[in-house]
Design a protein around this motif. Structure first.
Motif, PDB file in Angstrom:
ATOM      1  N   LYS A  87      61.590  20.076  31.700  1.00 51.63           N
ATOM      2  CA  LYS A  87      60.145  19.972  31.453  1.00 51.63           C
ATOM      3  C   LYS A  87      59.672  21.361  31.033  1.00 51.63           C
ATOM      4  O   LYS A  87      59.634  22.286  31.850  1.00 51.63           O
ATOM      5  CB  LYS A  87      59.351  19.522  32.685  1.00 51.63           C
ATOM      6  N   PRO A  88      59.365  21.519  29.763  1.00 48.82           N
ATOM      7  CA  PRO A  88      59.023  22.865  29.269  1.00 48.82           C
ATOM      8  C   PRO A  88      57.815  23.473  29.987  1.00 48.82           C
ATOM      9  O   PRO A  88      56.811  22.790  30.225  1.00 48.82           O
ATOM     10  CB  PRO A  88      58.711  22.620  27.788  1.00 48.82           C
ATOM     11  N   SER A  89      57.924  24.741  30.311  1.00 46.06           N
ATOM     12  CA  SER A  89      56.841  25.438  31.012  1.00 46.06           C
ATOM     13  C   SER A  89      55.540  25.392  30.219  1.00 46.06           C
ATOM     14  O   SER A  89      54.446  25.319  30.784  1.00 46.06           O
ATOM     15  CB  SER A  89      57.233  26.896  31.256  1.00 46.06           C
ATOM     16  N   ALA A  90      55.665  25.420  28.886  1.00 49.30           N
ATOM     17  CA  ALA A  90      54.456  25.482  28.061  1.00 49.30           C
ATOM     18  C   ALA A  90      53.648  24.186  28.087  1.00 49.30           C
ATOM     19  O   ALA A  90      52.482  24.182  27.684  1.00 49.30           O
ATOM     20  CB  ALA A  90      54.821  25.837  26.623  1.00 49.30           C
ATOM     21  N   THR A  91      54.251  23.078  28.562  1.00 48.44           N
ATOM     22  CA  THR A  91      53.454  21.847  28.658  1.00 48.44           C
ATOM     23  C   THR A  91      52.298  22.058  29.635  1.00 48.44           C
ATOM     24  O   THR A  91      51.193  21.545  29.429  1.00 48.44           O
ATOM     25  CB  THR A  91      54.306  20.648  29.121  1.00 48.44           C
ATOM     26  N   VAL A  92      52.554  22.791  30.703  1.00 49.72           N
ATOM     27  CA  VAL A  92      51.498  23.088  31.682  1.00 49.72           C
ATOM     28  C   VAL A  92      50.518  24.098  31.084  1.00 49.72           C
ATOM     29  O   VAL A  92      49.299  23.938  31.170  1.00 49.72           O
ATOM     30  CB  VAL A  92      52.106  23.631  32.998  1.00 49.72           C
ATOM     31  N   LEU A  93      51.083  25.130  30.455  1.00 52.19           N
ATOM     32  CA  LEU A  93      50.236  26.209  29.917  1.00 52.19           C
ATOM     33  C   LEU A  93      49.233  25.709  28.883  1.00 52.19           C
ATOM     34  O   LEU A  93      48.062  26.095  28.918  1.00 52.19           O
ATOM     35  CB  LEU A  93      51.126  27.290  29.317  1.00 52.19           C
ATOM     36  N   ILE A  94      49.660  24.830  27.986  1.00 52.91           N
ATOM     37  CA  ILE A  94      48.725  24.398  26.931  1.00 52.91           C
ATOM     38  C   ILE A  94      47.546  23.638  27.529  1.00 52.91           C
ATOM     39  O   ILE A  94      46.409  23.792  27.090  1.00 52.91           O
ATOM     40  CB  ILE A  94      49.418  23.567  25.822  1.00 52.91           C
ATOM     41  N   ASP A  95      47.814  22.831  28.563  1.00 46.47           N
ATOM     42  CA  ASP A  95      46.711  22.098  29.179  1.00 46.47           C
ATOM     43  C   ASP A  95      45.799  23.027  29.983  1.00 46.47           C
ATOM     44  O   ASP A  95      44.610  22.771  30.142  1.00 46.47           O
ATOM     45  CB  ASP A  95      47.248  20.973  30.075  1.00 46.47           C
ATOM     46  N   ALA A  96      46.368  24.103  30.521  1.00 44.68           N
ATOM     47  CA  ALA A  96      45.549  25.057  31.274  1.00 44.68           C
ATOM     48  C   ALA A  96      44.631  25.857  30.349  1.00 44.68           C
ATOM     49  O   ALA A  96      43.544  26.264  30.752  1.00 44.68           O
ATOM     50  CB  ALA A  96      46.447  26.000  32.068  1.00 44.68           C
TER      51      ALA A  96
ATOM     52  N   ARG B  13      41.425  20.534  37.497  1.00 40.99           N
ATOM     53  CA  ARG B  13      42.244  21.505  38.223  1.00 40.99           C
ATOM     54  C   ARG B  13      42.710  22.662  37.328  1.00 40.99           C
ATOM     55  O   ARG B  13      42.819  23.794  37.782  1.00 40.99           O
ATOM     56  CB  ARG B  13      43.466  20.812  38.834  1.00 40.99           C
ATOM     57  N   TYR B  14      43.011  22.373  36.070  1.00 43.68           N
ATOM     58  CA  TYR B  14      43.526  23.422  35.181  1.00 43.68           C
ATOM     59  C   TYR B  14      42.389  24.163  34.470  1.00 43.68           C
ATOM     60  O   TYR B  14      42.435  25.374  34.297  1.00 43.68           O
ATOM     61  CB  TYR B  14      44.408  22.817  34.087  1.00 43.68           C
ATOM     62  N   HIS B 120      55.828  20.394  40.612  1.00 43.40           N
ATOM     63  CA  HIS B 120      55.058  21.570  41.019  1.00 43.40           C
ATOM     64  C   HIS B 120      53.618  21.238  40.614  1.00 43.40           C
ATOM     65  O   HIS B 120      53.370  20.878  39.457  1.00 43.40           O
ATOM     66  CB  HIS B 120      55.503  22.816  40.256  1.00 43.40           C
ATOM     67  N   CYS B 121      52.708  21.359  41.541  1.00 39.88           N
ATOM     68  CA  CYS B 121      51.310  21.016  41.235  1.00 39.88           C
ATOM     69  C   CYS B 121      50.487  22.303  41.125  1.00 39.88           C
ATOM     70  O   CYS B 121      50.456  23.104  42.068  1.00 39.88           O
ATOM     71  CB  CYS B 121      50.744  20.111  42.325  1.00 39.88           C
ATOM     72  N   TYR B 122      49.834  22.471  39.984  1.00 38.41           N
ATOM     73  CA  TYR B 122      49.081  23.700  39.706  1.00 38.41           C
ATOM     74  C   TYR B 122      47.578  23.451  39.748  1.00 38.41           C
ATOM     75  O   TYR B 122      47.122  22.310  39.655  1.00 38.41           O
ATOM     76  CB  TYR B 122      49.473  24.247  38.333  1.00 38.41           C
ATOM     77  N   GLY B 123      46.824  24.519  39.834  1.00 37.05           N
ATOM     78  CA  GLY B 123      45.377  24.406  39.829  1.00 37.05           C
ATOM     79  C   GLY B 123      44.745  25.759  40.056  1.00 37.05           C
ATOM     80  O   GLY B 123      45.368  26.794  39.828  1.00 37.05           O
ATOM     81  N   TYR B 124      43.503  25.756  40.529  1.00 35.74           N
ATOM     82  CA  TYR B 124      42.792  27.023  40.711  1.00 35.74           C
ATOM     83  C   TYR B 124      42.826  27.480  42.164  1.00 35.74           C
ATOM     84  O   TYR B 124      42.800  26.678  43.088  1.00 35.74           O
ATOM     85  CB  TYR B 124      41.327  26.900  40.242  1.00 35.74           C
ATOM     86  N   LYS B 125      42.923  28.792  42.321  1.00 38.27           N
ATOM     87  CA  LYS B 125      42.705  29.441  43.610  1.00 38.27           C
ATOM     88  C   LYS B 125      41.802  30.632  43.331  1.00 38.27           C
ATOM     89  O   LYS B 125      41.602  31.011  42.165  1.00 38.27           O
ATOM     90  CB  LYS B 125      44.027  29.918  44.220  1.00 38.27           C
ATOM     91  N   ALA B 126      41.289  31.230  44.385  1.00 33.34           N
ATOM     92  CA  ALA B 126      40.389  32.376  44.199  1.00 33.34           C
ATOM     93  C   ALA B 126      41.089  33.664  44.629  1.00 33.34           C
ATOM     94  O   ALA B 126      41.917  33.655  45.540  1.00 33.34           O
ATOM     95  CB  ALA B 126      39.117  32.181  45.001  1.00 33.34           C
ATOM     96  N   ILE B 127      40.769  34.757  43.947  1.00 31.98           N
ATOM     97  CA  ILE B 127      41.177  36.088  44.415  1.00 31.98           C
ATOM     98  C   ILE B 127      39.916  36.938  44.553  1.00 31.98           C
ATOM     99  O   ILE B 127      38.926  36.718  43.866  1.00 31.98           O
ATOM    100  CB  ILE B 127      42.180  36.781  43.471  1.00 31.98           C
ATOM    101  N   LEU B 128      39.963  37.880  45.477  1.00 28.82           N
ATOM    102  CA  LEU B 128      38.804  38.760  45.693  1.00 28.82           C
ATOM    103  C   LEU B 128      38.688  39.750  44.538  1.00 28.82           C
ATOM    104  O   LEU B 128      39.698  40.244  44.034  1.00 28.82           O
ATOM    105  CB  LEU B 128      38.962  39.532  47.012  1.00 28.82           C
ATOM    106  N   ILE B 129      37.453  40.043  44.121  1.00 33.43           N
ATOM    107  CA  ILE B 129      37.269  41.072  43.071  1.00 33.43           C
ATOM    108  C   ILE B 129      36.310  42.149  43.571  1.00 33.43           C
ATOM    109  O   ILE B 129      35.623  41.985  44.527  1.00 33.43           O
ATOM    110  CB  ILE B 129      36.746  40.483  41.738  1.00 33.43           C
TER     111      ILE B 129
END
Lengths: 348, 129
Positions: A87-96, B13-14, B120-129
């Motif tokens: 599963k290419p890493s860029a599939t996630v990146l493009i949607d982000a 999420r993204y 692997h599930c991705y999304g947003y988290k916060a960091i202090l600035i």
């Protein structure tokens, strides 16, 4: 004119010092610092991987390029620590980042030079007129086996480069690649840590490939080392890039800005790309930049860049490499490091 | 298997995509079908600001299984600069230095793993600035 229209880098906040690792294994940290010139390295947080690092670096590249992400027609990520085997890493990146879905993506692997492979293909597609913009990224959360010499160097970080034809900040004047079957370092399928051939990774691998790529690049361009304001070579440690640069005729001053491995470690596919990002952060219009990567296995990609007037308008539009490298560091002890890098066996 | 649900939530999420009511301007995150303020069904998609401040927070010292290796960690309710509020983990920080009102920035991080074999599930988290 074809070249970089936007660039960005990213490094995690966490660090471990060489003496912390050396103490764990009863080694002399002085020898590591003197011999390999490695003082500390970046460590990815538990929630960071090649994808998250690539997204943050590419976000900075988009901020500098100031283009519509939808205009990017190809995205390539080079890494030897892609989170998925399939599963290419860029599939996630493009949607982000709001790129695509009408976009071509792929993951590249070539030890430490997968990032420059991604850059080269992105550049070539723009040059061929296939896409308006293409994004090439080098990023890694590299692996070093506990107690192995690589544990002092294997670090995390990355850089992203958007290639295009308009508002180019660094034109690519020449490229050259040199590749051979040289088994100096490898990782078999399903193995967690890579294996290397010790000192064989030096002369027949790193030095031979970089030197050949560099000499061919100089011949092709009819330029000499003195023509360049900056030079950056792959940084497996602090020592090798200084040695190879000196042998080729580059001075310490020319290599100073891009030489970040003593405090960053080896970010593998992100190594010379992060060095290039550090150079672009301070480069002036007219500067010439010489860059040669190295990936075990083995090969080198060389680039000659010419910085344009556009550079001064984009340098401050996103965080710089030194911001990530020098600020807000959090130091780990070896136990925390082992937990972060999943080196401890736990019950699931 | 969380794949379908995870896939449906990617825009939020993204990319922090929210629904902005075209009638009264209220921002709903995640997007809604009906505006909670004026009951309009007419929305436009907007991208939320990535910066804001902590309204309130808690420190998780005994986490659920998937997060047990990350304790102690902070979960905060954050008000973004455009007024939208969301809940997020605050990462890369000393939990004892987090305060109400602290300015934060949202970054892209891994939220959780579906075991050793899953997504692997991705999304947003916060960091202090």
């Amino acid at each position: 004119m074809i070249g970089i229209v936007g660039y960005g880098s990213y490094l995690p906040r966490y660090r471990i010092k060489s003496e912390t690792i050396a103490k764990q294994w009863g080694m002399d940290s002085g020898a590591i610092k003197r011999g390999l010139m490695l003082y500390e390295k970046t460590v990815p947080a538990q929630d960071e991987d090649t994808i998250t690092i690539s997204v943050e670096a590419a976000k900075n590249a988009l901020a500098r390029a100031q283009i519509d992400p939808q205009k990017i027609g190809a995205v390539y990520i080079g890494s030897e620590s892609h989170p998925y085997a399939v599963k290419p890493s860029a599939t996630v990146l493009i949607d982000a980042l709001g790129i695509g879905p009408h976009v071509h993506v792929a993951s590249y692997e070539f030890a430490c030079k997968a990032g420059t492979e991604a850059m080269y293909v992105a550049y070539s597609l723009v040059k061929a007129g296939e896409v308006e913009y293409a994004l090439g990224i080098g990023a890694d959360t590299s692996q070093g086996a506990p107690g192995d010499a690589l544990e002092y160097s294997a670090s995390a970080g990355g850089a992203a480069f958007i290639m295009g034809k308009e508002k180019v900040i660094a034109e690519i004047l020449f490229t050259h690649s040199f590749t051979s079957d040289t088994p100096d370092f490898w990782r078999r399928e399903h193995e967690y840590y890579p294996r290397h051939a010790g000192r064989f990774t030096g002369e027949p691998a790193y030095f031979k490939h970089i030197t050949n790529a560099a000499k061919s690049l100089l011949e092709k361009s009819r330029m000499i080392p003195k023509d360049f304001q900056h030079a950056v070579f792959h940084m497996p440690n602090g020592k090798f890039p200084q040695e190879v640069g000196k042998k080729l005729g580059f001075s310490k001053e020319q290599m100073e800005v891009g030489w970040i491995s003593p405090w960053m470690g080896n970010t593998y596919s992100g190594s010379s790309p992060t060095g290039l990002a550090a150079i672009l952060d301070v480069a002036k219009p007219g500067d010439k930049i010489f860059m040669v990567s190295f990936g075990s296995g083995a090969g080198s990609d060389g680039f000659i860049f010419s910085v344009t007037d556009e550079i001064k308008y984009v340098q401050n539009l996103a965080p710089k490499l030194r911001d990530y490298l020098d600020d807000n560091k959090i130091y780990l002890d070896y136990g925390q490091y082992a937990k972060f890098r999943k080196k401890i066996i736990v019950n699931e | 298997m969380i794949s379908p649900k995870y896939h449906r939530e990617i825009p939020q999420r993204y990319r922090l995509e929210a629904g902005k009511c075209k009638q009264c301007g209220t921002i709903s995150f995640p997007p809604r079908l009906i505006c909670p303020k004026c009951k309009s069904k007419n929305f436009e998609t907007v991208q939320l600001s990535r910066e804001g401040k902590i309204l309130t927070f808690t420190i998780i010292r005994v986490g659920p299984d998937k997060f047990s290796k990350e304790t102690p960690y902070v979960v905060a309710i954050i008000e973004l600069n455009d007024g939208a509020r969301l809940t997020a983990q605050v990462t890369d920080c000393d939990v004892n230095k987090v305060e109400i009102g602290t300015k934060v920035k949202l970054v892209f991080r891994k939220i959780q793993d579906e075991g050793k074999w899953g997504l692997h599930c991705y999304g947003y988290k916060a960091i202090l600035i």
